[in-house]
Design an enzyme around this catalytic site. Structure first.
Site, mmCIF file in Angstrom:
data_model
loop_
_atom_site.group_PDB
_atom_site.id
_atom_site.type_symbol
_atom_site.label_atom_id
_atom_site.label_comp_id
_atom_site.label_asym_id
_atom_site.label_seq_id
_atom_site.Cartn_x
_atom_site.Cartn_y
_atom_site.Cartn_z
ATOM 1 N N ARG A 56 29.374 28.407 35.911
ATOM 2 C CA ARG A 56 30.130 28.497 37.171
ATOM 3 C C ARG A 56 29.197 28.765 38.343
ATOM 4 N NH1 ARG A 56 34.707 32.690 36.783
ATOM 5 N NH2 ARG A 56 35.241 31.780 38.791
ATOM 6 N N GLN A 88 39.396 36.468 46.586
ATOM 7 C CA GLN A 88 39.382 36.722 45.150
ATOM 8 C C GLN A 88 38.289 35.861 44.507
ATOM 9 O OE1 GLN A 88 43.671 36.992 43.438
ATOM 10 N NE2 GLN A 88 43.794 35.672 45.253
ATOM 11 N N ASP A 91 32.801 32.390 44.331
ATOM 12 C CA ASP A 91 31.834 31.414 44.850
ATOM 13 C C ASP A 91 31.404 31.874 46.240
ATOM 14 O OD1 ASP A 91 34.764 29.529 45.341
ATOM 15 O OD2 ASP A 91 33.553 30.247 47.017
ATOM 16 N N HIS A 106 36.759 40.545 43.925
ATOM 17 C CA HIS A 106 36.519 40.318 42.487
ATOM 18 C C HIS A 106 35.039 40.108 42.205
ATOM 19 C CE1 HIS A 106 40.946 38.949 41.760
ATOM 20 N NE2 HIS A 106 40.827 40.257 41.933
ATOM 21 N N CYS A 114 23.566 46.062 37.000
ATOM 22 C CA CYS A 114 23.081 46.713 35.774
ATOM 23 C C CYS A 114 24.167 47.639 35.238
ATOM 24 C CB CYS A 114 21.816 47.527 36.056
ATOM 25 S SG CYS A 114 21.248 48.429 34.602
ATOM 26 N N GLY A 172 45.793 29.542 48.908
ATOM 27 C CA GLY A 172 45.323 29.034 47.615
ATOM 28 C C GLY A 172 45.287 30.052 46.518
#
Ligand code: APR
Length: 229
Positions: A56, A88, A91, A106, A114, A172
């Site tokens: 992704r 959310q 990208d 998100h 880490c 969306g």
């Protein structure tokens, strides 16, 4: 001054060629959420989860922002608008379109975290189980993504912006995942005018005062032009 809060979901990046999660051909058609988007799934098979996000991350880095991302970036520049952009999405297409201060509730594919010391750094294209943290050298690196069962980021900042919003727009998103799906309720309780942008009805459509049905690359620029007049 119009105080606007926008929440975007996978649908805003669909016309940039990035998969949504639900609906025909969504990511959750091909992968079990439990396997690739939970801390338990990561503990069980870190390399499977790294492969899922590596794929992704490369696709997201190759994708281009579309007219909806561009219109949202333009909206923030208008003198009579104070925009808070919450996504959310993981990208970087809002940033690629010129949006600043994007609130990634998100997380983001661009980030690595880490699991041992909490250090964050820019993620390489491909992460692997054996990678060590640049800060503590522990092999406990993970994508800086909020998985199911984890607490989304920046919720206080988001709630604060919604408490002052004149307008809230959800663009969306299927409205299937909380707390993101509940932001419209906060907006309504602050008296905001609520707009939903989607191809069709979502799980939370009845919460919105206005519905802009169609592809985001058409409905969002048309809506933004209205502020520019
Ligand atoms: N224009 C407008 N809306 C669109 C378009 C488009 N071109 N293409 C798809 N949509 C709509 C779909 O109708 C759907 O309602 O976008 C929505 C995408 O829904 P999901 O795939 O469920 O994505 P999202 O709402 O962002 O998912 C929320 O679920 O799995 C988790 O963490 C993941 O952030 C994600 C969260």
């Amino acid at each position: 001054m119009q105080r606007i809060v926008i929440l975007t979901g996978a649908g805003v990046s669909a016309e940039s060629g990035l998969s949504t999660f639900r609906g025909g051909g969504g990511l959750w058609d091909d992968h079990r959420v439990e396997d690739v988007a939970t801390p338990e799934g990561f503990a069980a098979d870190p390399d499977l989860v790294h492969r899922f996000y590596n794929e992704r991350r490369v696709k997201a880095r190759q994708a281009k922002p579309n007219a909806a991302h561009d219109a949202i970036a333009r909206l923030a520049q208008l003198p009579n608008v104070a925009l808070t952009l919450v996504t959310q999405n993981v990208d970087g297409l809002h940033e690629a379109a010129g949006s600043g201060d994007v609130i990634h509730m998100h997380g983001a594919l661009a980030g690595a975290l880490c699991g041992a010391c909490g250090h964050r750094w820019d993620a390489p294209d491909a992460m692997a189980k054996a990678d060590t943290c640049p800060n503590c050298q522990t092999p406990a690196t993970r994508p800086d993504i909020v998985w199911f069962g984890e607490i989304p980021y920046h919720m206080d900042e988001i709630a604060e912006a919604l408490s002052r919003a004149d307008i809230f727009a959800a663009i969306g998103t299927s409205g299937r995942v909380y707390p993101a799906a509940g932001l419209v309720d906060l907006a309504r309780s602050s008296g905001a005018e609520c707009h939903e942008f989607n191809l069709d009805a979502s799980e939370i459509s009845r919460q919105f005062h206005h519905h802009h049905i169609g592809p985001a690359t058409e409905t969002v620029p048309a809506w933004v032009e209205g502020f520019a007049k």
